[in-house]
Scaffold this active site. Sequence first.
Site, mmCIF file in Angstrom:
data_model
loop_
_atom_site.group_PDB
_atom_site.id
_atom_site.type_symbol
_atom_site.label_atom_id
_atom_site.label_comp_id
_atom_site.label_asym_id
_atom_site.label_seq_id
_atom_site.Cartn_x
_atom_site.Cartn_y
_atom_site.Cartn_z
ATOM 1 N N ASP A 43 -2.853 -1.232 10.580
ATOM 2 C CA ASP A 43 -3.010 -1.125 9.126
ATOM 3 C C ASP A 43 -3.672 -2.350 8.502
ATOM 4 O O ASP A 43 -4.048 -2.318 7.328
ATOM 5 C CB ASP A 43 -1.646 -0.918 8.455
ATOM 6 C CG ASP A 43 -1.074 0.467 8.698
ATOM 7 O OD1 ASP A 43 -1.806 1.327 9.237
ATOM 8 O OD2 ASP A 43 0.099 0.693 8.358
ATOM 9 N N LYS A 72 0.854 -1.189 0.000
ATOM 10 C CA LYS A 72 0.000 0.000 0.000
ATOM 11 C C LYS A 72 0.885 1.231 0.000
ATOM 12 O O LYS A 72 2.052 1.206 0.414
ATOM 13 C CB LYS A 72 -0.951 0.008 1.199
ATOM 14 C CG LYS A 72 -0.282 0.058 2.582
ATOM 15 C CD LYS A 72 0.191 1.448 3.008
ATOM 16 C CE LYS A 72 0.907 1.438 4.344
ATOM 17 N NZ LYS A 72 1.615 2.711 4.647
#
Length: 288
Positions: free
Chosen positions: A146, A22
């Site tokens: 996350d 990401k």
Amino acid sequence: MRLSIIEIINSMFSIRLFSPAKINLFLKVIGKRADGYHELSSLFQTISAGDILTFQRQTIDTLTCSDPYLPTDDSNLVLKAMRLFRSKTGLDLHLRIHLDKRLPSQAGLGGGSSNAATTLWACNQLAGEIVTTEELMQWGSEIGADIPFFFSKGTAHCTGRGECVNSLEPLAHCKIWIVKPPFGLSTPEVYKHLNFSQPNENNNDYASFKEKPYFNDLEASAFEIKPELKILKNTLLSSGFDTVLMSGSGSSFFCIGQGQIPASFKAFSAYFINRSSNRWYSTLPKLT
């Protein structure tokens, strides 16, 4: 092509999945919370670079990795995720897992969190999809802030410590370059160097992203720890890229535009990707 009975049975006991990286298209640090964590507002996006995980059912837990320097003991988020799934469901599920590690560590690309999310997804698939994606998202937050993001469809505005995920419509496909210096950064160390006495004009909501896109409040503290990162960013900007931004707590940068990567830099290209409902991530064909 018809599958043999053995091939069908084997497919029920093993699975191979892509584990995407990401980047943070913006990252605002709002302040420090009473629990010691920092309140964030960030736009997360999955990209076509990532690791490969292979899972196979067996009677004991084992984890192997292509990177000999990566720990494969209980500190690894892959094993934590597998054992979390087992404790939550009560299933006697044990796996042999191999991690083909392609993403650099301490790069701000979320590799470990993605590996954990991918493991939770794989466990659920091998168990017969007995829990919802929302449950996997909630469980993931217990071992990493996350991790829940990866259960979105790949584009999300994340708040809290990062675990509060507001899924968004996919952004337009975009080619980027990831540049990773030869050193990493410790996330706790980067946050430790934050200076809240300096005023920050960056907004913290997704609506303002179109007005002032691509900023990262952690860059200043990262540059304080490693001044050569600022030099690297300026070099990339001077090479013609429209946008150069550190991802997460670093040390990697993503670059957007028509610039040229200096030959001496370690870099790779990638693209924005998203996943469909009830499917995990896969890489996209190369854009022209």
